[in-house]
Design a protein around this motif. Structure first.
Motif, PDB file in Angstrom:
ATOM      1  N   LYS A 178      13.738  37.094  15.641  1.00 39.80           N
ATOM      2  CA  LYS A 178      13.441  38.516  15.463  1.00 39.80           C
ATOM      3  C   LYS A 178      12.030  38.869  15.905  1.00 39.80           C
ATOM      4  O   LYS A 178      11.831  39.866  16.616  1.00 39.80           O
ATOM      5  CB  LYS A 178      13.642  38.905  13.990  1.00 39.80           C
ATOM      6  CG  LYS A 178      13.224  40.343  13.688  1.00 39.80           C
ATOM      7  CD  LYS A 178      13.444  40.691  12.225  1.00 39.80           C
ATOM      8  CE  LYS A 178      12.983  42.116  11.940  1.00 39.80           C
ATOM      9  NZ  LYS A 178      13.246  42.502  10.535  1.00 39.80           N
ATOM     10  N   ARG A 184      18.549  43.944  10.687  1.00 39.10           N
ATOM     11  CA  ARG A 184      19.373  43.219   9.731  1.00 39.10           C
ATOM     12  C   ARG A 184      19.183  41.712   9.748  1.00 39.10           C
ATOM     13  O   ARG A 184      19.439  41.053   8.744  1.00 39.10           O
ATOM     14  CB  ARG A 184      20.862  43.516  10.004  1.00 39.10           C
ATOM     15  CG  ARG A 184      21.219  44.993  10.060  1.00 39.10           C
ATOM     16  CD  ARG A 184      21.133  45.654   8.719  1.00 39.10           C
ATOM     17  NE  ARG A 184      22.090  45.090   7.773  1.00 39.10           N
ATOM     18  CZ  ARG A 184      22.178  45.462   6.494  1.00 39.10           C
ATOM     19  NH1 ARG A 184      21.352  46.390   6.020  1.00 39.10           N
ATOM     20  NH2 ARG A 184      23.070  44.915   5.699  1.00 39.10           N
ATOM     21  N   THR A 185      18.732  41.169  10.869  1.00 42.08           N
ATOM     22  CA  THR A 185      18.685  39.716  10.986  1.00 42.08           C
ATOM     23  C   THR A 185      17.505  39.104  10.243  1.00 42.08           C
ATOM     24  O   THR A 185      16.478  39.766  10.024  1.00 42.08           O
ATOM     25  CB  THR A 185      18.608  39.304  12.472  1.00 42.08           C
ATOM     26  OG1 THR A 185      18.710  37.884  12.572  1.00 42.08           O
ATOM     27  CG2 THR A 185      17.266  39.724  13.074  1.00 42.08           C
ATOM     28  N   ARG A 186      17.675  37.843   9.878  1.00 42.50           N
ATOM     29  CA  ARG A 186      16.587  37.056   9.300  1.00 42.50           C
ATOM     30  C   ARG A 186      16.234  35.878  10.202  1.00 42.50           C
ATOM     31  O   ARG A 186      15.519  34.968   9.798  1.00 42.50           O
ATOM     32  CB  ARG A 186      16.980  36.550   7.914  1.00 42.50           C
ATOM     33  CG  ARG A 186      17.164  37.661   6.894  1.00 42.50           C
ATOM     34  CD  ARG A 186      17.488  37.098   5.522  1.00 42.50           C
ATOM     35  NE  ARG A 186      17.641  38.153   4.531  1.00 42.50           N
ATOM     36  CZ  ARG A 186      17.942  37.928   3.251  1.00 42.50           C
ATOM     37  NH1 ARG A 186      18.124  36.674   2.832  1.00 42.50           N
ATOM     38  NH2 ARG A 186      18.063  38.922   2.401  1.00 42.50           N
ATOM     39  N   SER A 187      16.758  35.907  11.416  1.00 39.79           N
ATOM     40  CA  SER A 187      16.518  34.822  12.358  1.00 39.79           C
ATOM     41  C   SER A 187      15.055  34.798  12.802  1.00 39.79           C
ATOM     42  O   SER A 187      14.381  35.828  12.868  1.00 39.79           O
ATOM     43  CB  SER A 187      17.424  34.991  13.584  1.00 39.79           C
ATOM     44  OG  SER A 187      17.077  34.079  14.606  1.00 39.79           O
ATOM     45  N   TRP A 188      14.571  33.603  13.142  1.00 38.14           N
ATOM     46  CA  TRP A 188      13.203  33.456  13.628  1.00 38.14           C
ATOM     47  C   TRP A 188      13.024  34.134  14.986  1.00 38.14           C
ATOM     48  O   TRP A 188      11.902  34.402  15.416  1.00 38.14           O
ATOM     49  CB  TRP A 188      12.850  31.972  13.744  1.00 38.14           C
ATOM     50  CG  TRP A 188      13.662  31.237  14.787  1.00 38.14           C
ATOM     51  CD1 TRP A 188      14.845  30.588  14.605  1.00 38.14           C
ATOM     52  CD2 TRP A 188      13.333  31.100  16.170  1.00 38.14           C
ATOM     53  NE1 TRP A 188      15.288  30.054  15.785  1.00 38.14           N
ATOM     54  CE2 TRP A 188      14.369  30.347  16.775  1.00 38.14           C
ATOM     55  CE3 TRP A 188      12.276  31.533  16.966  1.00 38.14           C
ATOM     56  CZ2 TRP A 188      14.382  30.028  18.124  1.00 38.14           C
ATOM     57  CZ3 TRP A 188      12.275  31.205  18.322  1.00 38.14           C
ATOM     58  CH2 TRP A 188      13.315  30.468  18.886  1.00 38.14           C
ATOM     59  N   GLU A 238      16.079  50.135   8.675  1.00 33.37           N
ATOM     60  CA  GLU A 238      15.398  49.371   7.627  1.00 33.37           C
ATOM     61  C   GLU A 238      15.126  50.227   6.395  1.00 33.37           C
ATOM     62  O   GLU A 238      15.220  49.739   5.265  1.00 33.37           O
ATOM     63  CB  GLU A 238      14.094  48.805   8.178  1.00 33.37           C
ATOM     64  CG  GLU A 238      14.310  47.712   9.226  1.00 33.37           C
ATOM     65  CD  GLU A 238      13.014  47.252   9.863  1.00 33.37           C
ATOM     66  OE1 GLU A 238      11.988  47.959   9.704  1.00 33.37           O
ATOM     67  OE2 GLU A 238      13.022  46.202  10.533  1.00 33.37           O
TER      68      GLU A 238
END
Length: 246
Positions: free
Chosen positions: A43, A37-41, A115
């Protein structure tokens, strides 16, 4: 016939595999959810770290775990301060090492299922005023059940077959850390090829049956999904409306 030591090793192996699977199911699910779910770098680096045991030699992973959990290691000093002693060459240390080694086999199938689910089911649940926790257990878990099943089966089977990590961290203590793979190694080292063959045949049969069951399960789920999709896409044929004749 299998020897008493063989049966003891099989029982210990199944205990380690079952406990490792349960631990990773509890810890790996939120990790897989965050990665999906995350869009953080973070990941990508974290995903690579989770997958590292797939490509890293087991002896390397076992060595670093042995150092970390040893008397002078960071984890070892922490466990000693808590009065737990050191983890290497114990059943608990074996479970901890197995959890690190089998982590990607649990996380990746569940992450792929999360996903593939997409955002639509969660949006529908939110529109019906479902709480995030309720939506997860009533919507996400049923939809992603194949991912959970695949992860649990692969994690269990992979833990059963591990050798390098358990030998480095657990050693070869009968009834405590001597698992099946180490027992087979002992038979071969002692030139007891008949005993090694019988125990290896048991493990070969087990691995084949596990993978066969997994393929049948995934194949049945795929056929059910295809049938439901075809039923939804079917549009009954209607005759065009005939106007009134003059």
């Amino acid at each position: 016939m299998l020897t008493t030591a063989d049966l003891q090793a099989i029982g210990l192996t199944l205990q380690v595999a079952a406990l490792t699977t349960l631990i990773l199911l509890l810890l790996g699910t939120p990790l897989a959810w965050w990665l999906a779910r995350t869009r953080s770098w973070v990941k990508q680096p974290l995903g690579a770290l989770v997958a590292l045991p797939i490509v890293l030699p087991p002896s390397v992973l076992g060595f670093y775990l042995l150092v970390l959990m040893g008397p002078n290691g960071t984890v070892g000093q922490w466990t000693q301060a808590l009065g737990l002693g050191v983890l290497p060459f114990t059943f608990a240390g074996l479970v901890v090492a197995s959890s690190f080694y089998s982590l990607p086999f649990m996380v990746q199938p569940i992450q792929n299922a999360f996903e593939a689910m997409g955002n639509r089911p969660l949006e529908v649940a939110a529109s019906l005023r479902a709480s995030p926790l309720d939506a997860f257990f009533s919507v996400v878990v049923p939809l992603c059940k194949p991912g959970f099943f695949t992860g649990a089966v692969m994690c269990f089977a992979h833990t059963v077959g591990e050798f390098g990590v358990v030998l480095m961290v657990g050693g070869n203590i009968p009834g405590v850390t001597r698992v099946v793979s180490v027992q087979i190694y002992d038979h071969v080292e002692a030139l007891e090829y008949a005993d090694a063959h019988r125990l290896a045949a048991v493990m070969l049969s087990f691995s084949f049956l596990v993978l066969l069951a997994l393929h049948f399960y995934n194949g049945r789920r795929s056929r059910q999904h295809s049938g439901q999709h075809a039923a939804q896409c079917h549009v009954p044929h209607k005759e065009p409306h005939q106007g009134l004749e003059s």
